[in-house]
Scaffold this motif. Structure first.
Motif, short mmCIF file in Angstrom:
data_model
loop_
_atom_site.label_atom_id
_atom_site.label_comp_id
_atom_site.label_asym_id
_atom_site.label_seq_id
_atom_site.Cartn_x
_atom_site.Cartn_y
_atom_site.Cartn_z
N PRO A 17 0.87 -1.21 0.02
CA PRO A 17 0.01 -0.04 -0.17
C PRO A 17 0.78 1.33 -0.14
CG PRO A 17 -0.87 -1.41 1.63
CD PRO A 17 0.44 -2.16 1.09
N ALA A 18 1.94 1.31 0.62
CA ALA A 18 2.96 2.38 0.73
C ALA A 18 3.39 2.81 -0.53
CB ALA A 18 3.91 2.41 1.92
N LEU A 19 3.90 1.45 -1.36
CA LEU A 19 4.17 1.93 -2.61
C LEU A 19 3.43 2.16 -3.57
CD1 LEU A 19 6.49 -1.54 -2.97
CD2 LEU A 19 7.13 0.79 -2.68
N ALA A 20 2.09 1.85 -3.56
CA ALA A 20 1.07 2.44 -4.54
C ALA A 20 0.89 3.79 -4.18
CB ALA A 20 -0.15 1.50 -4.42
N LEU A 21 0.74 4.17 -2.94
CA LEU A 21 0.64 5.71 -2.59
C LEU A 21 1.61 6.50 -3.15
CD1 LEU A 21 -1.38 7.67 -0.98
CD2 LEU A 21 0.16 7.20 0.80
N ALA A 22 2.86 6.02 -2.96
CA ALA A 22 4.25 6.93 -3.43
C ALA A 22 4.04 7.19 -4.87
CB ALA A 22 5.44 6.28 -3.15
N ALA A 23 3.35 6.03 -5.56
CA ALA A 23 3.41 6.17 -7.07
C ALA A 23 2.36 7.27 -7.75
CB ALA A 23 3.03 4.97 -7.86
N GLN A 24 1.47 7.76 -6.75
CA GLN A 24 0.54 8.82 -6.86
C GLN A 24 1.24 10.27 -6.87
OE1 GLN A 24 -2.93 8.11 -4.96
NE2 GLN A 24 -3.35 6.11 -5.57
N PRO A 25 0.89 11.13 -7.56
CA PRO A 25 1.52 12.50 -7.41
C PRO A 25 0.46 13.19 -6.26
CG PRO A 25 0.20 12.47 -9.51
CD PRO A 25 0.27 11.18 -8.89
N LEU A 26 1.30 13.76 -5.50
CA LEU A 26 0.72 14.72 -4.38
C LEU A 26 0.02 16.10 -4.81
CD1 LEU A 26 3.47 13.88 -1.76
CD2 LEU A 26 1.44 12.90 -1.87
N ALA A 27 -1.22 16.36 -4.48
CA ALA A 27 -1.68 17.67 -4.79
C ALA A 27 -2.26 18.34 -3.46
CB ALA A 27 -3.00 17.33 -5.78
N VAL A 28 -2.14 19.50 -3.69
CA VAL A 28 -2.59 20.39 -2.70
C VAL A 28 -3.80 21.38 -3.18
CG1 VAL A 28 -2.29 22.59 -1.24
CG2 VAL A 28 -0.49 20.91 -1.48
N ARG A 29 -5.00 21.25 -2.43
CA ARG A 29 -5.91 22.28 -2.69
C ARG A 29 -5.97 23.44 -2.18
NH1 ARG A 29 -10.82 21.92 -5.31
NH2 ARG A 29 -11.02 19.71 -5.52
N TYR A 30 -5.77 24.47 -3.21
CA TYR A 30 -5.57 25.97 -2.67
C TYR A 30 -6.56 26.84 -3.61
CZ TYR A 30 -3.40 30.45 -1.99
OH TYR A 30 -3.27 31.80 -1.53
N ASP A 31 -7.58 27.43 -2.79
CA ASP A 31 -8.58 28.52 -3.16
C ASP A 31 -9.42 27.54 -4.40
OD1 ASP A 31 -9.62 30.85 -3.41
OD2 ASP A 31 -8.30 31.70 -4.88
N GLY A 32 -9.63 26.34 -3.83
CA GLY A 32 -10.67 25.81 -5.05
C GLY A 32 -9.67 25.05 -6.23
N HIS A 33 -8.70 25.15 -6.34
CA HIS A 33 -7.77 24.57 -7.51
C HIS A 33 -6.84 23.36 -6.79
CE1 HIS A 33 -9.42 27.62 -9.99
NE2 HIS A 33 -8.74 28.50 -9.20
N ASP A 34 -6.76 22.21 -7.62
CA ASP A 34 -5.59 21.45 -7.32
C ASP A 34 -4.52 21.63 -7.74
OD1 ASP A 34 -7.35 19.69 -5.66
OD2 ASP A 34 -8.31 18.66 -7.28
N MET A 35 -3.65 21.80 -7.09
CA MET A 35 -2.05 22.23 -7.49
C MET A 35 -1.10 20.99 -7.16
SD MET A 35 -2.29 26.00 -6.04
CE MET A 35 -0.68 26.49 -6.99
N PRO A 36 -0.39 20.56 -8.05
CA PRO A 36 0.51 19.33 -7.92
C PRO A 36 1.74 19.95 -7.10
CG PRO A 36 0.97 20.14 -10.14
CD PRO A 36 -0.23 20.85 -9.62
N MET A 37 2.13 19.12 -6.23
CA MET A 37 3.36 19.42 -5.16
C MET A 37 4.65 18.42 -5.81
SD MET A 37 1.78 18.75 -1.51
CE MET A 37 3.22 19.13 -0.72
N HIS A 38 5.61 19.20 -5.92
CA HIS A 38 6.93 18.85 -6.39
C HIS A 38 7.83 18.72 -5.00
CE1 HIS A 38 5.53 19.24 -10.29
NE2 HIS A 38 5.42 20.38 -9.89
N GLN A 39 8.57 17.62 -5.24
CA GLN A 39 9.63 17.43 -4.00
C GLN A 39 11.09 17.64 -4.48
OE1 GLN A 39 10.03 13.37 -1.98
NE2 GLN A 39 10.84 14.41 -0.22
#
Length: 58
Positions: A17-39
């Motif tokens: 399950p951790a590997l499956a979660l890590a494969a998905q891009p992370l996103a932040v909802r800001y002001d009604g918009h989903d914005m991708p996060m980059h590490q």
């Protein structure tokens, strides 16, 4: 089944399950918009040894 095989199967089942979660891009909802996060990961050398610095941007 040997005890070592059971431990290996249990460890694999816990990490999938951790590997499956890590494969998905992370996103932040800001002001009604989903914005991708980059590490960004940077390794810096200090007097105490190497240190990993992680920076998140969106």
């Amino acid at each position: 089944m040997k005890i070592q095989s059971k431990i290996l199967v249990a460890a694999l089942a816990m990490t999938l399950p951790a590997l499956a979660l890590a494969a998905q891009p992370l996103a932040v909802r800001y002001d009604g918009h989903d914005m991708p996060m980059h590490q960004t990961v940077e390794v810096m050398q200090t007097a105490a040894g190497p240190v990993q610095v992680k920076t998140w941007t969106w």
